[in-house]
Every structure is written in structure tokens, then in C-alpha cells.
Design an enzyme around this catalytic site. Structure first.
Site, PDB file in Angstrom:
ATOM      1  N   TRP A  21     -38.408 -94.018 -14.270  1.00  8.19           N
ATOM      2  CA  TRP A  21     -39.209 -93.030 -15.013  1.00  8.19           C
ATOM      3  C   TRP A  21     -38.798 -93.040 -16.490  1.00  8.19           C
ATOM      4  O   TRP A  21     -39.630 -93.196 -17.388  1.00  8.19           O
ATOM      5  CB  TRP A  21     -39.017 -91.644 -14.388  1.00  8.19           C
ATOM      6  CG  TRP A  21     -39.742 -90.526 -15.076  1.00  8.19           C
ATOM      7  CD1 TRP A  21     -40.656 -90.604 -16.090  1.00  8.19           C
ATOM      8  CD2 TRP A  21     -39.628 -89.125 -14.774  1.00  8.19           C
ATOM      9  NE1 TRP A  21     -41.114 -89.355 -16.437  1.00  8.19           N
ATOM     10  CE2 TRP A  21     -40.501 -88.430 -15.653  1.00  8.19           C
ATOM     11  CE3 TRP A  21     -38.877 -88.387 -13.863  1.00  8.19           C
ATOM     12  CZ2 TRP A  21     -40.624 -87.040 -15.625  1.00  8.19           C
ATOM     13  CZ3 TRP A  21     -39.006 -87.009 -13.836  1.00  8.19           C
ATOM     14  CH2 TRP A  21     -39.868 -86.342 -14.708  1.00  8.19           C
ATOM     15  N   TYR A  57     -45.686 -93.266 -15.277  1.00 10.73           N
ATOM     16  CA  TYR A  57     -44.509 -93.340 -16.152  1.00 10.73           C
ATOM     17  C   TYR A  57     -44.830 -94.220 -17.364  1.00 10.73           C
ATOM     18  O   TYR A  57     -44.834 -95.454 -17.262  1.00 10.73           O
ATOM     19  CB  TYR A  57     -43.292 -93.921 -15.424  1.00 10.73           C
ATOM     20  CG  TYR A  57     -42.856 -93.170 -14.195  1.00 10.73           C
ATOM     21  CD1 TYR A  57     -43.170 -91.827 -13.992  1.00 10.73           C
ATOM     22  CD2 TYR A  57     -42.087 -93.804 -13.223  1.00 10.73           C
ATOM     23  CE1 TYR A  57     -42.757 -91.157 -12.859  1.00 10.73           C
ATOM     24  CE2 TYR A  57     -41.654 -93.125 -12.088  1.00 10.73           C
ATOM     25  CZ  TYR A  57     -42.005 -91.810 -11.907  1.00 10.73           C
ATOM     26  OH  TYR A  57     -41.591 -91.149 -10.775  1.00 10.73           O
ATOM     27  N   TYR A 218     -35.013 -87.846  -5.526  1.00 10.79           N
ATOM     28  CA  TYR A 218     -35.142 -88.098  -6.964  1.00 10.79           C
ATOM     29  C   TYR A 218     -34.516 -86.967  -7.766  1.00 10.79           C
ATOM     30  O   TYR A 218     -34.331 -85.866  -7.263  1.00 10.79           O
ATOM     31  CB  TYR A 218     -36.587 -88.394  -7.376  1.00 10.79           C
ATOM     32  CG  TYR A 218     -37.601 -87.276  -7.421  1.00 10.79           C
ATOM     33  CD1 TYR A 218     -37.644 -86.369  -8.479  1.00 10.79           C
ATOM     34  CD2 TYR A 218     -38.597 -87.181  -6.452  1.00 10.79           C
ATOM     35  CE1 TYR A 218     -38.620 -85.384  -8.553  1.00 10.79           C
ATOM     36  CE2 TYR A 218     -39.582 -86.200  -6.513  1.00 10.79           C
ATOM     37  CZ  TYR A 218     -39.589 -85.299  -7.565  1.00 10.79           C
ATOM     38  OH  TYR A 218     -40.565 -84.329  -7.636  1.00 10.79           O
ATOM     39  N   LYS A 229     -22.075 -83.666 -19.265  1.00 11.91           N
ATOM     40  CA  LYS A 229     -22.158 -83.987 -20.695  1.00 11.91           C
ATOM     41  C   LYS A 229     -23.106 -83.064 -21.464  1.00 11.91           C
ATOM     42  O   LYS A 229     -23.185 -83.137 -22.683  1.00 11.91           O
ATOM     43  CB  LYS A 229     -22.609 -85.444 -20.869  1.00 11.91           C
ATOM     44  CG  LYS A 229     -21.604 -86.456 -20.303  1.00 11.91           C
ATOM     45  CD  LYS A 229     -22.144 -87.870 -20.370  1.00 11.91           C
ATOM     46  CE  LYS A 229     -21.151 -88.855 -19.749  1.00 11.91           C
ATOM     47  NZ  LYS A 229     -21.695 -90.229 -19.698  1.00 11.91           N
ATOM     48  N   ARG A 242     -36.798 -81.487 -20.455  1.00 11.54           N
ATOM     49  CA  ARG A 242     -35.674 -80.557 -20.298  1.00 11.54           C
ATOM     50  C   ARG A 242     -35.734 -79.388 -21.287  1.00 11.54           C
ATOM     51  O   ARG A 242     -35.015 -78.395 -21.115  1.00 11.54           O
ATOM     52  CB  ARG A 242     -34.349 -81.313 -20.484  1.00 11.54           C
ATOM     53  CG  ARG A 242     -34.072 -82.298 -19.356  1.00 11.54           C
ATOM     54  CD  ARG A 242     -32.893 -83.193 -19.638  1.00 11.54           C
ATOM     55  NE  ARG A 242     -33.204 -84.202 -20.653  1.00 11.54           N
ATOM     56  CZ  ARG A 242     -32.405 -85.218 -20.957  1.00 11.54           C
ATOM     57  NH1 ARG A 242     -31.253 -85.354 -20.342  1.00 11.54           N
ATOM     58  NH2 ARG A 242     -32.751 -86.083 -21.879  1.00 11.54           N
ATOM     59  N   ARG A 296     -31.008 -95.939 -18.941  1.00 10.94           N
ATOM     60  CA  ARG A 296     -31.704 -96.441 -20.140  1.00 10.94           C
ATOM     61  C   ARG A 296     -31.115 -97.762 -20.634  1.00 10.94           C
ATOM     62  O   ARG A 296     -31.741 -98.466 -21.414  1.00 10.94           O
ATOM     63  CB  ARG A 296     -31.593 -95.416 -21.264  1.00 10.94           C
ATOM     64  CG  ARG A 296     -32.531 -94.227 -21.121  1.00 10.94           C
ATOM     65  CD  ARG A 296     -32.296 -93.283 -22.274  1.00 10.94           C
ATOM     66  NE  ARG A 296     -33.242 -92.181 -22.333  1.00 10.94           N
ATOM     67  CZ  ARG A 296     -34.408 -92.202 -22.953  1.00 10.94           C
ATOM     68  NH1 ARG A 296     -34.801 -93.291 -23.559  1.00 10.94           N
ATOM     69  NH2 ARG A 296     -35.186 -91.145 -22.974  1.00 10.94           N
ATOM     70  N   GLN A 300     -25.161 -97.682 -18.408  1.00  9.54           N
ATOM     71  CA  GLN A 300     -25.471 -96.601 -17.474  1.00  9.54           C
ATOM     72  C   GLN A 300     -25.789 -97.157 -16.091  1.00  9.54           C
ATOM     73  O   GLN A 300     -25.386 -96.587 -15.074  1.00  9.54           O
ATOM     74  CB  GLN A 300     -26.669 -95.789 -17.984  1.00  9.54           C
ATOM     75  CG  GLN A 300     -26.372 -94.946 -19.209  1.00  9.54           C
ATOM     76  CD  GLN A 300     -27.614 -94.211 -19.715  1.00  9.54           C
ATOM     77  OE1 GLN A 300     -28.699 -94.339 -19.153  1.00  9.54           O
ATOM     78  NE2 GLN A 300     -27.447 -93.462 -20.796  1.00  9.54           N
TER      79      GLN A 300
END
Length: 332
Positions: A21, A57, A218, A229, A242, A296, A300
Site C-alpha cells: 500500500w 493503491y 493488515y 517511534k 494518520r 518503503r 525496513q
């Protein structure tokens, strides 16, 4: 890596699956295509053979990125999980919500899963992905304007044509799964699940355990909240989902971080990250077959894949669950 069969479909996937996504940029503040391709390749090197994507997406961009990434991989060693039933290029069906595309233009998103639309979507996805079959084809959201039986009959035709290997649903209730099962053999249900979002434990999990259906969880990191973080009051751009999310309000972030501080020593003694510990706990929960995790960039992706290496005893899983229960009992 650990692998699991989705229901009794014959389709085996990696328990940590690459969620693409964020790779599509949409609602995540943009993307860098080369980073996303590198992240998928880094995941694959560590045994993450399954990639979950969807046309919505990035309005096709995520599927194109996945298609670019798998060009250099053996197709029979990769499992492509994609979806249908969310249209930004048509105005039929059940209106979902307004959004903006990666260019900042307004778009209207509709939930639409009529047979002719599914057939077109499948061809479009196959073209973007650069493949001639989809391993798991999932309805993205329920469409209340099309009978579930009609939707599933169409997907079954795609199975018979060899374009789809297994059929899944996403965001389906138990009742909707039961209706779909009258027509097809469902492999899985992809639903939101995380340490701080566990409502599926009431009904979806028991149903899937009893009827041998896989659950693909998910947002197991709750959009990054469970990494430890995120700071209270942290700013997110308006295009980032968010920005208005209740779990990202300062008081919520403070409470979650206090919980994470309680399990941080366990992560440190295991020489692992909080995120890896969170993913391992998630996969230890009854009925949870797969955790879909986005990345990304390659760094990661490598961290996510190594979560499978974390060993948790039943006592350690219980300890984390007890700390979570205390968190849930606090006033929101």
C-alpha cells in the site's frame, strides 16, 4: 521464513507478506519507485515470497511497481495477492469516500464488484503486474449494491479460466463469508488486526479457526504506531491518513508508548526491535496466519523479514498480552 497454506486452497504463502500500500504512495505522502522495488527484492532474498497489492493503491501505481519488481524473480516462486472492487475510474456501485490521487487531484472511490467490472479489473491488474495469473484474488471491501453470490460466481469463472489460483475476501464479516462460501471455497479473509485493534477476536477469528480459513492481518504495526517511534503531537501532512486518526491523538500515543516501554526490555534482551517483537506476538495469536507489513525501502524490508527469527515462549507471549490487557483497561 515460515510458510503457511491459505485454508485448503493449495496456495502457500510466507507468514510475513510484503504489503505494498505505502509503495503506491496514495494516502502515505508519495513514494519513490526505486526504493519500493529494492524493498521487494530485499524481502524476497530473506524468504518473503508473497506480495499483497491492490489497484486502488496509487490508482494502479502499486501494481505497476510490483510488476516491475517481479520481472527479475522466478514467477512460480512468488505469490501475488491483489484485489478488486474499489473503482476510482467509474461511478457505479456503493460510494466509498472522497480522496486525492498522487497528483493531488480529487477522486471519488466506489465499492463496486459486479461481474463485468471484475472481469475488466482482472485484465487491468494482469497487465500492470506483467503476469498471466493472480495467486490470490480478493474483494477489497463489501459492495452492498451487488449480491455476494454474483461477485463470487464471477471470480470462480476467473479460476476456471486459469487467471486466478485462489479466492479471498477482505474486510468481510462472518455473515458475508458464509454467503460467499455457498458459491466458492474461500481461502482467506484479510482484515485489520493489531495489538491495539483486536475486535476480530470476537467473531472472525473463531469462525476462521472452525472453518479452516486463513486470516491475513493488515496494519499489524497500526500504521507505525507500534514501532515506538511516533511521538505525541507528531505532525502528519493532510494527505497522510494518520493525520486525523484517533489512535494518533497525543493522549493515545502517550498511552501506547507507555505500554511499549514495558515490553522494550524483552526486545533488548533478544537483540531485536520493538517492531519485530510486535510482529512476532501478532503471528503467535490464534488464527492469525499472515502479517502484511509495508516497507518503503530495503532497510525496513529486511527488518520486517527478520521478525520471523524472534523466538517467543508461551510465557513471553502471555506477558505481552497481560501488559496489553492493562493498556486496554485504561480510559481512552
Amino acid at each position: 521464513m515460515e510458510y503457511i497454506e491459505l485454508g485448503n486452497s493449495g496456495l502457500h504463502v510466507s507468514r510475513i507478506t510484503f504489503g505494498s500500500w505505502a509503495a503506491g504512495g496514495w494516502m502515505w505522502g508519495g513514494t519513490e519507485q526505486n526504493d519500493a522495488v529494492g524493498a521487494i527484492h530485499a524481502s524476497y532474498e530473506l524468504g518473503v515470497t508473497s506480495i499483497d497489492t491492490a489497484p486502488i493503491y496509487g490508482q494502479g501505481l502499486s501494481e505497476e511497481i510490483v510488476g516491475e519488481a517481479i520481472k527479475s524473480l522466478p514467477r512460480d516462486k512468488v505469490q501475488i495477492l491483489t484485489k478488486f472492487g474499489m473503482r476510482w475510474d467509474d461511478t457505479k456501485g456503493d460510494f466509498g469516500f472522497k480522496s486525492k490521487n498522487n497528483q493531488g487531484q480529487d477522486i471519488d472511490v466506489y465499492k463496486y464488484a459486479a461481474p463485468a467490472s471484475i472481469m475488466q479489473e482482472c485484465e487491468d491488474s494482469l497487465r500492470r503486474l506483467g503476469t498471466d495469473y493472480i495467486d490470490l484474488y480478493q474483494i477489497h471491501w463489501p459492495d452492498k449494491t451487488t449480491p455476494i453470490e454474483e461477485t463470487m460466481e464471477a471470480v470462480q469463472r476467473l479460476v476456471e479460466q486459469g487467471k486466478v489460483r485462489a479466492i479471498g475476501v477482505s474486510n468481510y464479516s462472518v455473515e458475508q463469508m458464509q454467503t460467499a462460501e455457498k458459491v466458492v471455497n474461500l481461502a482467506s479473509n484479510q482484515v485489520p488486526y493489531s495489538m491495539v485493534r483486536r475486535d476480530i477476536e470476537k467473531d472472525v477469528v473463531p469462525y476462521c479457526l472452525e472453518h479452516h480459513k486463513a486470516i491475513l492481518a493488515y496494519s499489524p504495526m497500526q500504521l507505525g504506531l507500534l514501532t515506538g517511534k511516533i511521538k505525541p503531537g507528531q505532525h502528519f501532512d493532510e494527505s497522510d491518513l494518520r493525520s486525523g486518526h484517533p489512535l494518533f491523538k497525543p493522549e493515545s500515543v502517550t498511552r501506547v508508548n507507555a505500554f511499549l516501554d514495558k515490553i522494550r526490555p524483552m526486545a533488548e534482551t533478544k537483540n531485536t526491535t520493538l517492531g519485530q517483537l510486535v510482529l512476532r506476538w501478532t503471528l503467535a495469536q490464534p488464527g492469525i496466519s499472515v502479517a502484511l507489513v509495508g516497507a518503503r525501502n530495503a532497510e525496513q524490508a529486511v527488518q520486517n523479514a527478520h521478525a520471523i527469527d524472534v523466538q517467543l515462549s508461551p510465557q513471553e507471549v502471555d506477558f505481552i498480552s497481560q501488559q496489553l490487557d492493562q493498556l486496554q483497561q485504561q480510559p481512552a
